[in-house]
Write a protein that holds these residues in place. Structure first.
Motif, PDB file in Angstrom:
ATOM      1  N   SER A 158       1.017  -1.158   0.016  1.00 38.22           N
ATOM      2  CA  SER A 158       0.000   0.066   0.020  1.00 38.22           C
ATOM      3  C   SER A 158       0.898   1.291  -0.020  1.00 38.22           C
ATOM      4  O   SER A 158       1.959   1.475   0.800  1.00 38.22           O
ATOM      5  CB  SER A 158      -0.780  -0.080   1.301  1.00 38.22           C
ATOM      6  OG  SER A 158      -1.894  -1.069   1.195  1.00 38.22           O
ATOM      7  N   SER A 159       0.462   2.142  -0.919  1.00 39.04           N
ATOM      8  CA  SER A 159       1.537   3.207  -1.163  1.00 39.04           C
ATOM      9  C   SER A 159       1.842   4.007  -0.017  1.00 39.04           C
ATOM     10  O   SER A 159       2.857   4.540   0.304  1.00 39.04           O
ATOM     11  CB  SER A 159       0.807   4.098  -2.388  1.00 39.04           C
ATOM     12  OG  SER A 159       1.739   5.010  -2.578  1.00 39.04           O
ATOM     13  N   CYS A 160       0.794   4.304   1.124  1.00 37.16           N
ATOM     14  CA  CYS A 160       0.869   5.092   1.966  1.00 37.16           C
ATOM     15  C   CYS A 160       1.834   4.701   3.238  1.00 37.16           C
ATOM     16  O   CYS A 160       2.467   5.227   3.866  1.00 37.16           O
ATOM     17  CB  CYS A 160      -0.459   5.424   2.678  1.00 37.16           C
ATOM     18  SG  CYS A 160      -0.998   4.067   3.228  1.00 37.16           S
ATOM     19  N   ARG A 185      -9.223  14.070   0.336  1.00 32.44           N
ATOM     20  CA  ARG A 185     -10.585  13.436  -0.145  1.00 32.44           C
ATOM     21  C   ARG A 185     -11.521  13.245   1.079  1.00 32.44           C
ATOM     22  O   ARG A 185     -11.017  12.910   2.264  1.00 32.44           O
ATOM     23  CB  ARG A 185     -10.614  12.135  -1.090  1.00 32.44           C
ATOM     24  CG  ARG A 185      -9.794  11.238  -0.624  1.00 32.44           C
ATOM     25  CD  ARG A 185      -9.521   9.976  -1.613  1.00 32.44           C
ATOM     26  NE  ARG A 185      -8.612   9.045  -0.946  1.00 32.44           N
ATOM     27  CZ  ARG A 185      -7.422   9.097  -1.007  1.00 32.44           C
ATOM     28  NH1 ARG A 185      -6.792   9.958  -1.354  1.00 32.44           N
ATOM     29  NH2 ARG A 185      -6.733   8.090  -0.289  1.00 32.44           N
ATOM     30  N   VAL A 223      -0.595  10.075   0.112  1.00 32.46           N
ATOM     31  CA  VAL A 223      -1.712   9.831  -0.516  1.00 32.46           C
ATOM     32  C   VAL A 223      -3.315   9.523   0.257  1.00 32.46           C
ATOM     33  O   VAL A 223      -4.010   9.062  -0.367  1.00 32.46           O
ATOM     34  CB  VAL A 223      -1.508   8.381  -1.479  1.00 32.46           C
ATOM     35  CG1 VAL A 223      -0.660   8.837  -2.667  1.00 32.46           C
ATOM     36  CG2 VAL A 223      -0.859   7.295  -0.737  1.00 32.46           C
ATOM     37  N   ARG A 224      -2.980   9.663   1.368  1.00 33.43           N
ATOM     38  CA  ARG A 224      -4.149   9.149   2.234  1.00 33.43           C
ATOM     39  C   ARG A 224      -5.109  10.514   2.123  1.00 33.43           C
ATOM     40  O   ARG A 224      -5.022  11.605   1.883  1.00 33.43           O
ATOM     41  CB  ARG A 224      -3.634   9.273   3.876  1.00 33.43           C
ATOM     42  CG  ARG A 224      -2.671   8.169   3.840  1.00 33.43           C
ATOM     43  CD  ARG A 224      -3.048   7.360   5.109  1.00 33.43           C
ATOM     44  NE  ARG A 224      -3.538   7.658   6.392  1.00 33.43           N
ATOM     45  CZ  ARG A 224      -4.562   6.903   6.914  1.00 33.43           C
ATOM     46  NH1 ARG A 224      -4.813   5.620   6.483  1.00 33.43           N
ATOM     47  NH2 ARG A 224      -5.120   7.436   8.092  1.00 33.43           N
ATOM     48  N   SER A 246      -8.266  -0.129   5.981  1.00 36.08           N
ATOM     49  CA  SER A 246      -8.617   0.717   5.166  1.00 36.08           C
ATOM     50  C   SER A 246      -9.834  -0.067   4.437  1.00 36.08           C
ATOM     51  O   SER A 246      -9.662  -1.379   3.994  1.00 36.08           O
ATOM     52  CB  SER A 246      -7.574   1.015   3.962  1.00 36.08           C
ATOM     53  OG  SER A 246      -7.978   1.380   2.775  1.00 36.08           O
ATOM     54  N   LYS A 257      -2.205  -2.007   3.842  1.00 38.50           N
ATOM     55  CA  LYS A 257      -2.523  -0.935   5.368  1.00 38.50           C
ATOM     56  C   LYS A 257      -3.751  -1.736   5.743  1.00 38.50           C
ATOM     57  O   LYS A 257      -4.717  -1.727   4.989  1.00 38.50           O
ATOM     58  CB  LYS A 257      -2.746   0.331   4.604  1.00 38.50           C
ATOM     59  CG  LYS A 257      -3.212   1.271   5.610  1.00 38.50           C
ATOM     60  CD  LYS A 257      -2.013   1.776   6.702  1.00 38.50           C
ATOM     61  CE  LYS A 257      -2.790   2.530   7.608  1.00 38.50           C
ATOM     62  NZ  LYS A 257      -3.518   1.567   8.647  1.00 38.50           N
ATOM     63  N   VAL A 283       0.746   0.524  -4.743  1.00 44.97           N
ATOM     64  CA  VAL A 283      -0.360   1.010  -5.238  1.00 44.97           C
ATOM     65  C   VAL A 283      -1.401   1.740  -4.092  1.00 44.97           C
ATOM     66  O   VAL A 283      -1.555   1.294  -2.924  1.00 44.97           O
ATOM     67  CB  VAL A 283      -1.234  -0.391  -5.489  1.00 44.97           C
ATOM     68  CG1 VAL A 283      -2.466  -0.236  -6.063  1.00 44.97           C
ATOM     69  CG2 VAL A 283      -0.274  -1.257  -6.502  1.00 44.97           C
ATOM     70  N   CYS A 284      -1.846   2.759  -4.606  1.00 47.70           N
ATOM     71  CA  CYS A 284      -2.691   3.433  -3.780  1.00 47.70           C
ATOM     72  C   CYS A 284      -4.198   3.396  -4.537  1.00 47.70           C
ATOM     73  O   CYS A 284      -4.213   4.118  -5.591  1.00 47.70           O
ATOM     74  CB  CYS A 284      -2.438   4.653  -3.454  1.00 47.70           C
ATOM     75  SG  CYS A 284      -3.877   5.470  -2.645  1.00 47.70           S
ATOM     76  N   PRO A 285      -5.003   2.528  -4.322  1.00 53.30           N
ATOM     77  CA  PRO A 285      -6.218   2.090  -5.117  1.00 53.30           C
ATOM     78  C   PRO A 285      -7.009   3.339  -5.353  1.00 53.30           C
ATOM     79  O   PRO A 285      -7.688   3.645  -6.107  1.00 53.30           O
ATOM     80  CB  PRO A 285      -6.984   0.939  -4.305  1.00 53.30           C
ATOM     81  CG  PRO A 285      -6.106   0.485  -3.373  1.00 53.30           C
ATOM     82  CD  PRO A 285      -4.903   1.520  -3.180  1.00 53.30           C
ATOM     83  N   GLU A 286      -7.179   4.258  -3.830  1.00 54.10           N
ATOM     84  CA  GLU A 286      -8.174   5.419  -3.907  1.00 54.10           C
ATOM     85  C   GLU A 286      -7.506   6.218  -5.011  1.00 54.10           C
ATOM     86  O   GLU A 286      -8.664   7.016  -5.787  1.00 54.10           O
ATOM     87  CB  GLU A 286      -8.121   5.640  -2.675  1.00 54.10           C
ATOM     88  CG  GLU A 286      -9.027   4.717  -1.852  1.00 54.10           C
ATOM     89  CD  GLU A 286      -9.329   5.083  -0.403  1.00 54.10           C
ATOM     90  OE1 GLU A 286      -9.172   6.234  -0.118  1.00 54.10           O
ATOM     91  OE2 GLU A 286      -9.625   4.253   0.566  1.00 54.10           O
ATOM     92  N   SER A 297     -10.313  -0.043   1.199  1.00 55.55           N
ATOM     93  CA  SER A 297      -9.693  -0.174   0.061  1.00 55.55           C
ATOM     94  C   SER A 297      -8.611  -1.268  -0.282  1.00 55.55           C
ATOM     95  O   SER A 297      -8.344  -2.274  -0.656  1.00 55.55           O
ATOM     96  CB  SER A 297      -9.278   1.037  -0.958  1.00 55.55           C
ATOM     97  OG  SER A 297     -10.301   2.099  -0.989  1.00 55.55           O
ATOM     98  N   SER A 298      -7.716  -0.974   1.186  1.00 58.50           N
ATOM     99  CA  SER A 298      -6.480  -1.775   1.049  1.00 58.50           C
ATOM    100  C   SER A 298      -6.501  -2.875   2.495  1.00 58.50           C
ATOM    101  O   SER A 298      -5.624  -3.674   2.412  1.00 58.50           O
ATOM    102  CB  SER A 298      -5.407  -0.960   1.321  1.00 58.50           C
ATOM    103  OG  SER A 298      -5.308  -0.136   0.396  1.00 58.50           O
TER     104      SER A 298
END
Ligand code: SF4
Length: 316
Positions: free
Chosen positions: A10-12, A55, A18-19, A107, A104, A43-46, A109-110
């Motif tokens: 997870s990118s963060c 966001r 990217v959060r 989340s 992460k 990868v940050c899916p969001e 998403s993750s």
């Protein structure tokens, strides 16, 4: 390490901002320790599905088996957008030599385990999985996956990292178009490692290989791979490790002196009672293997399933 193992994350966790709030969740264990051995694909899916930084926060709602991803305040449903991204991303990852993924936690998403899914009453059940994590696990069911939070537990951490290194060896083995003889060699080297996770599966795999000469190669490798990953998913407990250590001791029986044997038994017992970490009896075992030049044991992956610099066997 020259050829680093390709691992998704997870990118963060890698420190990327990217959060939802413009921040990150930099995990130093990943960037300062694991990055010496792993090459991370982030990868940050969001963000990658087109949402901005910052966001509105999102959450999962509805059926935990098939939840929807909606924004918390305004209730905008991003499920279709996210699922379409997930599908495209896992297809792209198919062409990568991916050997694991670190997610992460929590989340929508993750998150991999126990992500909150809200019902109509507003009550949350911790039964969900982030949409990207779920898509990835469905597509790559054998891939070692873990959350950064669980990697703080020394047993889970060792188990996961051991699995990653073994999965990499297995993938490299497959890329070399192995014949039956090579599968026997692979299994022989991994015997004790498998025993430390599951004596039952280790024995089953031994029989599978022994009877496999006439089995079509693809079928044999497929079956072996399923058992390999199933065995490694089981924790190598103290009890199972003690069993392996005594098994190794059996190989020394006629070679080492009475004093040497007594010293080893003492250390195994100390480990069995959590007085010393696994590395202690193993260090002595490695010394005896070198001293008495025991070829069968020298090749056992159990003795060094991951780089010793990671110090994963140093906890009691
Ligand atoms: S979607 Fe995943 S990678 Fe992106 S910020 Fe959230 S937890 Fe991190």
């Amino acid at each position: 390490m020259e050829n680093k193992i390709l691992v998704g994350a997870s990118s963060c966790l890698l420190g990327n901002s990217v959060r939802y709030d413009g921040g990150h969740k930099h995990d130093r264990y990943l960037t300062d320790i694991l990055a010496n051995y792993f090459q991370f694909i982030t990868v940050c899916p969001e963000v990658e599905c087109g949402l901005p930084v910052p966001r509105e926060t999102m959450r999962l709602i509805g059926d935990p088996e098939k939840p929807r991803l909606v924004t918390t305040r305004s209730g905008i449903d991003h499920t279709d957008r996210m699922l379409s991204f997930c599908k495209q991303k896992v297809s792209q990852l198919e062409s990568e030599d991916l050997c694991a993924f670190i997610f992460k936690k929590d989340s929508p998403s993750s998150g991999l385990h126990k992500v909150k899914v809200y019902g109509e009453s507003g009550q949350a059940q911790k039964k969900g999985r982030g949409l990207f994590a779920a898509t990835l696990v469905d597509r790559f069911p054998l891939l070692p996956v873990e959350e950064e939070g669980r990697l703080k537990d020394p047993v889970l951490r060792e188990n996961f990292i051991e699995k990653v290194f073994c999965y990499k060896r297995w993938k490299t083995f497959l890329q070399e178009d192995p014949d039956y003889k090579k599968l026997i060699d692979f299994h022989t080297c991994h015997k004790l490692q498998l025993m430390a996770h599951s004596p039952k599966l280790a024995s089953k795999m031994g029989k599978l290989v022994a009877a496999g000469k006439t089995t079509p190669k693809e079928e044999l490798l497929e079956e072996y791979q399923l058992n390999l990953m199933e065995a490694l998913a089981l924790k190598a407990t103290i009890k199972k490790n003690v069993n392996v250590l005594y098994h190794i001791n059996g190989h020394f029986k006629k070679l080492i002196t009475g004093d040497e044997k007594a010293e080893l038994i003492q250390l195994i017992n100390n480990y069995a009672h959590s007085l010393v970490p696994l590395i202690v009896p193993l260090t002595l075992i490695n010394h005896y293997i070198r001293k008495y030049n025991i070829a069968y044991l020298q090749n056992q992956t159990y003795l060094e399933p991951h780089p010793s610099e990671l110090m994963l066997r140093n906890h009691a």
